[in-house]
Each structure stands twice: as C-alpha cells, then as structure tokens.
Design a protein around this motif. Structure first.
Motif, PDB file in Angstrom:
ATOM      1  N   ASP A 159      17.998 -36.529 -53.864  1.00 16.12           N
ATOM      2  CA  ASP A 159      18.601 -36.780 -55.189  1.00 16.12           C
ATOM      3  C   ASP A 159      20.083 -37.147 -55.040  1.00 16.12           C
ATOM      4  O   ASP A 159      20.570 -38.091 -55.674  1.00 16.12           O
ATOM      5  CB  ASP A 159      18.492 -35.547 -56.102  1.00 16.12           C
TER       6      ASP A 159
ATOM      7  N   LYS B 218      10.857 -35.804 -62.063  1.00 16.35           N
ATOM      8  CA  LYS B 218      10.419 -35.445 -60.714  1.00 16.35           C
ATOM      9  C   LYS B 218      10.608 -33.951 -60.447  1.00 16.35           C
ATOM     10  O   LYS B 218       9.741 -33.296 -59.889  1.00 16.35           O
ATOM     11  CB  LYS B 218      11.212 -36.252 -59.681  1.00 16.35           C
ATOM     12  N   ASN B 219      11.743 -33.408 -60.898  1.00 14.78           N
ATOM     13  CA  ASN B 219      12.068 -32.008 -60.597  1.00 14.78           C
ATOM     14  C   ASN B 219      11.649 -31.045 -61.713  1.00 14.78           C
ATOM     15  O   ASN B 219      11.978 -29.862 -61.667  1.00 14.78           O
ATOM     16  CB  ASN B 219      13.579 -31.872 -60.339  1.00 14.78           C
TER      17      ASN B 219
ATOM     18  N   ARG C  78      18.560 -31.875 -57.436  1.00 13.78           N
ATOM     19  CA  ARG C  78      18.062 -30.696 -56.723  1.00 13.78           C
ATOM     20  C   ARG C  78      17.939 -30.868 -55.209  1.00 13.78           C
ATOM     21  O   ARG C  78      18.200 -29.945 -54.455  1.00 13.78           O
ATOM     22  CB  ARG C  78      16.676 -30.292 -57.265  1.00 13.78           C
ATOM     23  N   THR C  79      17.501 -32.037 -54.780  1.00 12.46           N
ATOM     24  CA  THR C  79      17.196 -32.196 -53.352  1.00 12.46           C
ATOM     25  C   THR C  79      18.228 -33.102 -52.677  1.00 12.46           C
ATOM     26  O   THR C  79      18.993 -33.800 -53.342  1.00 12.46           O
ATOM     27  CB  THR C  79      15.800 -32.825 -53.163  1.00 12.46           C
TER      28      THR C  79
END
Ligand code: HPA
Ligand code: ZN
Length: 335
Positions: A73, A32-33, A69-70
């Motif tokens: 996450d 995803k990242n 990262r987010t």
C-alpha cells in the motif's frame, strides 16, 4: 508560459506522502483491506474536501491515511507520486511521512519505510529522480511520543535524512520538542519544522533557535515580524511555501492575496511546494500555474523559485550545481 512551467526542471521540498493519496487509490485500498470509509463514492469524498482551517483538513487526512496497511500500500501510494514527479519534471523530491499515524494503528514502522523506499529507489532507476525521506513528528501527540518515534527511527537512519514537525500547530509550539530535536541532531539527523502556517512568528523563532532547523515549512506569517524577516533574509533560511494549501486552509483568503512573490522580490529564499496535493487541488505544476495565473508570476520569478528549490534541498554542492545548470540551460531555451 504554461508549457515553460510544465517542463521546467524543479525540486519539491514539502510534500506529505500521505497527502498524495488520491481518492481512487484510497477507495481501492479501503476495499482491499476491508476498512469502511464514511463516503460511498469518490465524488462524495472529493466534495468533502472543503476546509475551514488546518484542523478541519487534518481530521479528514488522518482518516484517509487509515486505509494504508501493507508494505504494498505504501509502495503503491509512493509510486503514484513518483510518476507524477516524472510527468511534472520534478527531478528531486524530499518527502515527509508521518510514522505515528501508522504505528498508532499497530502498523510496523519498518514496513512503512520499506514500502516508501522501494518506490523511491524505483523512481531513481526508472526516471532518474533523486529523493530524500523526512520523518515528521505529529505535534498533537506530544514530545514523549515523538521521542519514542525517534528511537524507532534509529534502525532506519540510513533511509531518513531529517526529522520535521507537523500536524496541529496552534497550542503546540516548537519549544515543546526541544529535547527530541536535540537528540535527533545528536544522532545526525538534519531538522526542519512546520512553523508560521497558522502559528505566530514566535513559533518560527523557536524552530530556528531551539530546533536548529535548516528550513521552515510554510513560514508565511514571518511577514508580521520585521526582525524575523531580516533574519530570514540575512541567513537565507529557506521557506517551503505551499500556495494552493494556504488558500484551501484559509491561511490566505484567495490566491491574489498570497505574498510569495513579494517575499521572493525582497530576497527571501522561498520555494513552491504542493503540501498535500490529493487534497488541495493540485501537484507542483498546478501550484506554479496558479502563481502565474493569479499573481502574474513571470518567467524570471519562476526560474528563481525553481533555483531556490535546488539550493534549499538536502543535495550535496555538486548535485545542486548540476541541477541549477540544468535549470539555467532550460531557461535559456537550450534544453
Ligand atoms: N500543516 C501541518 N501538518 C500537516 C500539513 C500542514 O500543512 N499537511 C499534512 N500535515
Ligand atoms: Zn505540510
């Protein structure tokens, strides 16, 4: 016995939330990242989880945490852990997080806290699991970086109950962090520290006397120092012991060599914990089961360890009493 252990109410006091990141979620987040992983499959990754010591683990562990990262996450990772707690009858948990691992990659401190706390709040509402969050300083980054991290943490004082010390132990004694911990204590944080995992008993003394810790994380090398053993016993200072971790990182050659039950029998306030369950072969129940299988832990010992986990937690006296009563009712077969 296995069923008894599985359903026994218990608390976990030593779990690095980044160490709960399972390969499956790691691969999903990496994709995803758009973060490359040096492994093609989850199986390859799992096969790399063969460690010779603490440092060989930490290298892989920091690499794994790089996929986060987010806010989502951090939420997803913590939510997965809370679901494990629910399935393992962990009714209270105190989790470590390593902010420097993330802020050093340009990730916002507040976002990390927000994602973790959202999942902890949800765990309380959905499963009635209580929790606390503990910030760990990475000792290999030194005291100046820890001080900067403490300053950043002040904005999240309400979310963070304590500060701790983790990462490479040898060569990074607790005394290097005396000023940081003094400031943290002054600001109202409780303190804990990893000590005596690979490091000598002297590091445990320093954590107690200079960092004023309420618990020692690991602490298993206390056995080498009779005077220290007396102090831990007299003051009932909790040790958050992590059996599967200790074997994986070769602190003990095999589970049969582990001395947790002999520390318990001597009257030390030892608890059982998973440390980094995604890397070390199991969560809290798997640790309890290994103690039963390999060390012959009996019911009374299991209950004593679980009782210690509540008493050593950062719960208020009423919460501790309620949890211990629940455990005792369970042990008597009335739950
Ligand atoms: N020791 C030190 N640092 C850590 C550990 C550990 O067992 N797990 C995650 N960070
Ligand atoms: Zn640890």
């Amino acid at each position: 016995m296995i069923d008894f252990l599985k359903h026994m109410p218990k608390a976990e006091l030593h779990i690095h939330i980044e160490g709960s990141l399972e390969p499956e979620l790691m691969f999903r987040l990496a994709k995803k990242n758009s973060i490359p992983l040096p492994f093609d499959t989850e199986e390859q990754l799992r096969a790399a989880y063969q460690f010779s010591d603490l440092q060989s683990f930490l290298t892989i562990y920091y690499q794994g945490a790089g996929v986060l990262r987010t806010e989502e996450d951090f939420y997803d990772m913590t939510r997965a852990y809370m679901e494990r707690c629910h399935s393992q009858n962990i009714i209270h948990t105190e989790i470590f997080f390593d902010p420097q691992t993330h802020t050093d990659r340009g990730i916002d401190f507040g976002m990390v806290v927000a994602g973790i706390c959202r999942a902890l709040d949800e765990g309380k509402k959905k499963f009635n699991i209580s929790s606390h969050l503990i910030l760990c300083f990475l000792r290999h980054l030194g005291p100046a970086s820890a001080m900067k991290t403490l300053d950043q943490a002040m904005a999240y004082k309400n979310e963070i109950i304590a500060v701790g010390l983790d990462s490479s132990e040898l060569g990074f004694p607790p005394d290097q962090f005396k000023e940081v911990f003094e400031k943290a204590l002054d600001k109202g944080f409780l303190t804990v520290a990893h000590a005596g995992e690979e490091g000598p008993p002297e590091y445990i003394w320093q954590a107690l006397d200079l960092l004023k810790v309420k618990r020692i994380d690991h602490g298993v090398r206390c056995i080498e120092d009779p005077e220290l053993m007396r102090r831990l016993l007299e003051e009932q200072i909790p040790l958050t012991v992590c059996p599967l971790s200790n074997v994986k990182l070769k602190v003990f050659h095999q589970m049969k060599d582990h001395h947790i039950l002999s520390l318990l029998e001597k009257g030390l306030k030892v608890t059982v914990n998973s440390d980094d369950p995604a890397y070390f072969g199991g969560y809290l129940n798997e640790n309890f089961m290994a103690l039963h299988k390999e060390l012959g832990m009996n019911k009374n010992q299991a209950v004593a360890l679980a009782k210690n986990s509540f008493e050593a937690g950062f719960l208020n006296p009423e919460e501790k009493r309620t949890a211990v009563l629940r455990l005792e009712a369970y042990a008597k077969g009335s739950e």
